[in-house]
Design an enzyme around this catalytic site. Structure first.
Site, mmCIF file in Angstrom:
data_model
loop_
_atom_site.group_PDB
_atom_site.id
_atom_site.type_symbol
_atom_site.label_atom_id
_atom_site.label_comp_id
_atom_site.label_asym_id
_atom_site.label_seq_id
_atom_site.Cartn_x
_atom_site.Cartn_y
_atom_site.Cartn_z
ATOM 1 C CB THR A 13 -0.929 0.022 1.235
ATOM 2 O OG1 THR A 13 -0.136 0.071 2.416
ATOM 3 C CG2 THR A 13 -1.835 -1.194 1.274
ATOM 4 C CG ASP A 14 -1.247 4.860 -1.235
ATOM 5 O OD1 ASP A 14 -1.872 4.590 -0.177
ATOM 6 O OD2 ASP A 14 -1.807 5.355 -2.225
ATOM 7 C CB ALA A 15 1.321 7.530 2.679
ATOM 8 C CB VAL A 18 -5.086 3.102 -1.375
ATOM 9 C CG1 VAL A 18 -5.567 2.690 -2.749
ATOM 10 C CG2 VAL A 18 -6.201 3.784 -0.589
#
Length: 132
Positions: A13-15, A18
């Protein structure tokens, strides 16, 4: 069709929690690899025989954002088989069938030493035809 479970890990995931867009391709790759393994095809043996599968084209359609700690499935099917290539239709879905991402992946079979097309081994073609 082949169905493989995927859990979304923090590293996927990103920050914002997601799934990062390129990681959907990783999920699809893992499912194709597990399908071969499930058919009894060892990729180490293929490599020893100078055979490799490489992605030639990928068309990806992002539908709904997958998120950290979700348990999902990659559904894969071969929609076209040619002498030296396969087209996979793959979808990332949840347990009720909601589609998060789908892709059409063109995979070519190559002689690894020359990176030139070669015929897909007949045992693999037969396995995909049986499963279709």
């Amino acid at each position: 069709m082949f169905r493989w479970p995927i859990t979304v890990y923090y590293e996927d995931t990103d920050a914002g929690g997601v799934v990062y867009h390129s990681n959907y391709l990783n999920f699809f790759e893992r499912a194709r690899t597990e399908w071969l393994k499930n058919m009894g095809v060892k990729q180490t043996q293929l490599l020893a025989d100078d055979i490799a599968f490489v992605v030639k084209n990928a068309e990806v359609d992002f539908k709904v954002a997958a998120r950290f700690e979700q348990d999902l499935y990659v559904e894969s099917e071969v929609t076209e088989i040619k002498k030296a290539s396969l087209v996979f239709s793959q979808r990332l879905v949840d347990d009720v069938g909601l589609v998060y991402c789908q892709a059409q992946i063109l995979v070519a079979c190559v002689a690894l030493s020359r990176m030139r097309p070669r015929a897909i081994p007949q045992n693999i073609v037969q396995e995909f035809n049986v499963g279709s």
